[in-house]
Design an enzyme around this catalytic site. Sequence first.
Site, PDB file in Angstrom:
ATOM      1  N   GLN A  95      12.692 -26.247 -15.539  1.00 16.63           N
ATOM      2  CA  GLN A  95      13.222 -27.410 -16.504  1.00 16.63           C
ATOM      3  C   GLN A  95      14.216 -27.012 -17.249  1.00 16.63           C
ATOM      4  OE1 GLN A  95       8.844 -29.538 -17.356  1.00 16.63           O
ATOM      5  NE2 GLN A  95       8.840 -27.274 -17.407  1.00 16.63           N
TER       6      GLN A  95
ATOM      7  N   LYS B   8       0.876 -30.363  -8.438  1.00 20.86           N
ATOM      8  CA  LYS B   8       0.876 -29.895 -10.005  1.00 20.86           C
ATOM      9  C   LYS B   8      -0.549 -29.170  -9.986  1.00 20.86           C
ATOM     10  CE  LYS B   8       3.427 -33.570 -12.007  1.00 20.86           C
ATOM     11  NZ  LYS B   8       3.920 -34.018 -10.673  1.00 20.86           N
TER      12      LYS B   8
ATOM     13  N   ASP C 120       5.366 -27.870  -8.844  1.00 19.60           N
ATOM     14  CA  ASP C 120       5.917 -28.573  -9.888  1.00 19.60           C
ATOM     15  C   ASP C 120       5.530 -27.939 -11.488  1.00 19.60           C
ATOM     16  OD1 ASP C 120       7.151 -30.859  -8.640  1.00 19.60           O
ATOM     17  OD2 ASP C 120       5.442 -32.104  -8.852  1.00 19.60           O
TER      18      ASP C 120
ATOM     19  N   ALA D 248       9.517 -42.867 -19.482  1.00 21.24           N
ATOM     20  CA  ALA D 248       9.902 -42.044 -20.669  1.00 21.24           C
ATOM     21  C   ALA D 248      11.356 -41.347 -20.134  1.00 21.24           C
ATOM     22  CB  ALA D 248       8.865 -40.924 -20.880  1.00 21.24           C
ATOM     23  N   GLU D 249      11.341 -41.015 -18.983  1.00 26.23           N
ATOM     24  CA  GLU D 249      12.588 -40.236 -18.457  1.00 26.23           C
ATOM     25  C   GLU D 249      13.702 -40.932 -18.716  1.00 26.23           C
ATOM     26  OE1 GLU D 249      10.292 -37.317 -15.192  1.00 26.23           O
ATOM     27  OE2 GLU D 249      11.589 -39.064 -14.586  1.00 26.23           O
TER      28      GLU D 249
ATOM     29  N   HIS E 129      19.162 -37.948 -11.277  1.00 21.61           N
ATOM     30  CA  HIS E 129      19.639 -39.117 -10.811  1.00 21.61           C
ATOM     31  C   HIS E 129      20.908 -39.349 -11.716  1.00 21.61           C
ATOM     32  CE1 HIS E 129      15.255 -39.452 -10.772  1.00 21.61           C
ATOM     33  NE2 HIS E 129      15.543 -40.040  -9.456  1.00 21.61           N
TER      34      HIS E 129
ATOM     35  N   ARG F 277      13.790 -26.108  -7.306  1.00 20.23           N
ATOM     36  CA  ARG F 277      14.375 -27.341  -7.877  1.00 20.23           C
ATOM     37  C   ARG F 277      14.387 -27.373  -9.475  1.00 20.23           C
ATOM     38  NH1 ARG F 277       9.585 -31.003  -7.885  1.00 20.23           N
ATOM     39  NH2 ARG F 277       9.823 -30.944  -5.713  1.00 20.23           N
TER      40      ARG F 277
ATOM     41  N   VAL G  47      15.147 -29.858 -12.655  1.00 23.15           N
ATOM     42  CA  VAL G  47      15.053 -30.911 -13.256  1.00 23.15           C
ATOM     43  C   VAL G  47      15.422 -30.478 -14.928  1.00 23.15           C
ATOM     44  CG1 VAL G  47      13.331 -31.582 -11.584  1.00 23.15           C
ATOM     45  CG2 VAL G  47      12.807 -30.736 -13.805  1.00 23.15           C
ATOM     46  N   LYS G  48      15.566 -32.050 -15.432  1.00 24.12           N
ATOM     47  CA  LYS G  48      15.914 -31.736 -16.791  1.00 24.12           C
ATOM     48  C   LYS G  48      14.489 -31.559 -17.735  1.00 24.12           C
ATOM     49  CE  LYS G  48      20.086 -34.909 -17.378  1.00 24.12           C
ATOM     50  NZ  LYS G  48      20.297 -36.219 -17.899  1.00 24.12           N
TER      51      LYS G  48
ATOM     52  N   ARG H  65       5.468 -41.281 -17.324  1.00 20.00           N
ATOM     53  CA  ARG H  65       6.672 -40.394 -17.362  1.00 20.00           C
ATOM     54  C   ARG H  65       7.805 -40.863 -16.872  1.00 20.00           C
ATOM     55  NH1 ARG H  65       2.383 -37.010 -16.396  1.00 20.00           N
ATOM     56  NH2 ARG H  65       2.693 -37.001 -14.419  1.00 20.00           N
TER      57      ARG H  65
END
Length: 308
Positions: A163, A98, A134, A291-292, A227, A184, A186-187, A288
């Site tokens: 994202q 990050k 990231d 939260a996800e 996931h 990558r 991710v949501k 996090r």
Amino acid sequence: MLGPVILAASRSDRMRRLISAAPVTKQVVDRFIPGEDVDDIVPVVRELADHGLELTMDVVGEDITNPAQAAAARDAYLELVDRLKPLELGTRAEMSVKLSMFGQALEGGHELALSNVRPVVEAAAEIGTTVTLDAEDHTTLDSMFAIHEELRKDFPQTGCVIQAYLFRTEADARRLAGSGSRVRLVKGAYKEPASVAYQDKHEIDRAYVRILRTLMAGEGYPMIGSHDPRLIAIGQELAHQAGRKLDEYEFQMLYGIRTDEHLRLAAEGHRMRVYTAYGTDWYGYFMRRLAEKPANLRFFARSVITRG
């Protein structure tokens, strides 16, 4: 929606002290973060690799307030590279960074982050692996993408994260889907306003599929960060439709979540990479994760009740 509440708690010093002091917290955190230093993480790397899994490693900690802390974050990654070298895993063990950890939010942060991350990318290349940048909140992305583009001039294997919940991401995906890219998808896990991001889960899922279709149809290397069983199945179908071989894309999931699925995908011949974080500054990362996914919060609450 609990997610925004938990994300707000992740920025609260009072909540940090309360949760960190709870006796049960360490046992629960260990599910998601298998160690605090590089000595803890090397055996984990070996174990996952022995099970046919790949890794991307994150040294957790994002609250950088001065250049010395940013330099220390750089040095922590350089130490990780040094410890990975004798394992000779190549790209089976890469790193995720990050840019906030490298000083991106400080004065002159763009250049500072670039100067700190470049030695990590260079060191990774020397041992035959790479680094993925990231994604963080939307205000940081123009800087992240610019650093990604600069690093790829010398290290074209450098990856980045996009994202699905951000409106801008479909255009970013079209730009990034070229030959040699590693992306990558991710949501998204940050609290973003309705002016820049979808707020509804179904809208986010639909955007994810549209973006993944773009990446699969492109010439780069898609990395499916999810996931969600339905999205995993859709990813497999889109790869099949695009004529991709099993080594031309990969799945990525977090350490400690759906571990049986990690092993199942690897056993079927898929590249399955486990996002494995370690470090002492685990609080923000842990929150996090809660939260996800509501199931993570239920797991934490159930553990608190049981141990209480």
